[in-house]
Design a protein around this motif. Structure first.
Motif, PDB file in Angstrom:
ATOM      1  N   TYR A 211      59.904 -14.218  19.639  1.00 39.36           N
ATOM      2  CA  TYR A 211      61.216 -14.380  19.016  1.00 39.36           C
ATOM      3  C   TYR A 211      62.226 -15.028  19.956  1.00 39.36           C
ATOM      4  CZ  TYR A 211      59.080 -10.878  15.970  1.00 39.36           C
ATOM      5  OH  TYR A 211      58.223 -10.203  15.138  1.00 39.36           O
ATOM      6  N   GLN A 267      68.707  -5.417  23.823  1.00 41.46           N
ATOM      7  CA  GLN A 267      68.612  -6.857  23.617  1.00 41.46           C
ATOM      8  C   GLN A 267      67.311  -7.232  22.912  1.00 41.46           C
ATOM      9  OE1 GLN A 267      69.815  -9.542  26.871  1.00 41.46           O
ATOM     10  NE2 GLN A 267      70.408  -7.727  28.014  1.00 41.46           N
ATOM     11  N   VAL A 270      67.680  -6.457  19.166  1.00 40.17           N
ATOM     12  CA  VAL A 270      68.535  -7.456  18.515  1.00 40.17           C
ATOM     13  C   VAL A 270      67.804  -8.783  18.385  1.00 40.17           C
ATOM     14  CG1 VAL A 270      70.656  -8.802  18.759  1.00 40.17           C
ATOM     15  CG2 VAL A 270      70.669  -6.349  19.273  1.00 40.17           C
ATOM     16  N   LEU A 271      67.104  -9.193  19.449  1.00 43.04           N
ATOM     17  CA  LEU A 271      66.384 -10.464  19.432  1.00 43.04           C
ATOM     18  C   LEU A 271      65.284 -10.458  18.379  1.00 43.04           C
ATOM     19  CD1 LEU A 271      66.066 -13.218  20.844  1.00 43.04           C
ATOM     20  CD2 LEU A 271      64.446 -12.131  22.401  1.00 43.04           C
ATOM     21  N   ARG A 273      65.212  -8.617  15.596  1.00 42.72           N
ATOM     22  CA  ARG A 273      65.827  -8.653  14.271  1.00 42.72           C
ATOM     23  C   ARG A 273      66.293 -10.061  13.923  1.00 42.72           C
ATOM     24  NH1 ARG A 273      69.604  -3.156  14.440  1.00 42.72           N
ATOM     25  NH2 ARG A 273      67.883  -1.642  14.209  1.00 42.72           N
ATOM     26  N   GLN A 274      66.901 -10.737  14.875  1.00 43.68           N
ATOM     27  CA  GLN A 274      67.354 -12.101  14.626  1.00 43.68           C
ATOM     28  C   GLN A 274      66.176 -13.029  14.342  1.00 43.68           C
ATOM     29  OE1 GLN A 274      69.644 -13.151  18.091  1.00 43.68           O
ATOM     30  NE2 GLN A 274      71.490 -12.088  17.376  1.00 43.68           N
ATOM     31  N   ALA A 277      64.873 -12.363  10.849  1.00 42.39           N
ATOM     32  CA  ALA A 277      65.807 -12.887   9.850  1.00 42.39           C
ATOM     33  C   ALA A 277      65.722 -14.408   9.764  1.00 42.39           C
ATOM     34  CB  ALA A 277      67.234 -12.454  10.194  1.00 42.39           C
ATOM     35  N   GLU A 278      65.625 -15.084  10.896  1.00 43.36           N
ATOM     36  CA  GLU A 278      65.529 -16.542  10.890  1.00 43.36           C
ATOM     37  C   GLU A 278      64.230 -17.002  10.244  1.00 43.36           C
ATOM     38  OE1 GLU A 278      65.966 -17.711  14.917  1.00 43.36           O
ATOM     39  OE2 GLU A 278      68.128 -17.284  14.997  1.00 43.36           O
TER      40      GLU A 278
END
Length: 288
Positions: A211, A267, A270-271, A273-274, A277-278
């Motif tokens: 990710y 971090q 969060v990374l 999840r991003q 989502a992307e």
């Protein structure tokens, strides 16, 4: 009767064109065939026209005659170029491993067994041997600072360096902590906390690397510096106020180790999840 001489003349001209251009009987045969075809289709055609058709047919015939040999030769040359290109690229990659940044990393790896030998020499409590061990540890920590800087500044980043550098970092720090705990100078739980955090974060980075990359933070750099100073002070046979000071420095290192470790976990979450989502958004856009 007019078309036959014209085509014959065309064929003869085609043959002469073939002989002058390609120098082969294959071209002459192609030209004659083309001329005859021109005679059959266009009676009374002019000689120039037949000659032009014959010459063009000669070129095609010559190309067809030479096609297998020329194609094979080009294929062999292409194969040699491709193989040579791969070998050349491999040689360049192999040579790029031996750069100054990787040499410093290799030096740090070599220093690990030397440090352990010096640390445990004469029972592990001789101040002189401990001073030599501290020197080896200090050199290893200093090279840790410079090899990464050189690799990034002068574009010396290699796959070997990406793998060997973190291994060398953990090896020298782990060797120092284990030796200190083995000698009774440092509690085992301190060694467990520091090594557990380092290994855990390394594994976490590999898990979320699909990710993105978790960048090194200022807190992480401060943690590394504090750990190095604290462990270095424990390696030296210090007494008096300096022995008390190293206790507090090690305490600060432990706090930074835990705090920065939790921050890296945050971090990573969060990374991830991003990244998910992307990917989901990209899949929906592709379907739509």
């Amino acid at each position: 009767m007019t078309g036959v001489p014209a085509s014959a003349a065309g064929g003869s001209a085609g043959a002469r064109g073939a002989a002058s251009a390609a120098g082969g009987s294959a071209g002459a045969r192609g030209a004659g065939a083309s001329g005859a075809k021109g005679a059959a289709n266009v009676p009374g055609a002019m000689t120039a026209t037949g000659g032009s058709s014959g010459a063009q047919s000669m070129d095609d015939s010559a190309s067809g005659a030479q096609g297998p040999q020329g194609g094979a030769s080009a294929g062999h040359e292409g194969a040699r170029q491709v193989r040579g290109g791969k070998l050349g690229a491999a040689a360049v990659n192999q040579a790029s491993v031996w750069n100054v940044a990787n040499l410093l990393t290799m030096l740090r790896l070599v220093l690990v067994p030397g440090f352990v030998a010096l640390m445990l020499a004469d029972g592990g409590y001789d101040p002189a041997w401990r001073a030599w061990a501290w020197a080896a540890f200090a050199v290893a920590m200093i090279t840790d600072i410079f090899d990464g800087h050189l690799a990034r500044t002068y574009n010396l980043v290699t796959d070997f360096g990406k793998i060997a550098d973190p291994i060398a970092d953990k090896a020298i720090m782990g060797a120092a902590l284990i030796c200190l705990s083995w000698l009774g100078d440092l509690p085992w739980w301190v060694t467990g906390v520091i090594l557990g955090r380092e290994l855990g974060i390394t594994l976490l980075r590999f898990v979320v690397i699909r990710y993105g990359v978790i960048p090194a933070s200022r807190g992480g750099k401060l943690k590394t510096l504090t750990q190095g100073v604290a462990v270095g002070m424990y390696v030296l046979a210090l007494t008096g106020p300096l022995a008390t000071l190293r206790f507090w420095v090690m305490g600060a290192a432990i706090v930074l180790t835990v705090v920065t470790g939790l921050d890296y976990v945050r971090q990573a979450i969060v990374l991830r999840r991003q990244g998910i989502a992307e990917r989901k958004a990209a899949a929906e856009e592709a379907e739509g």
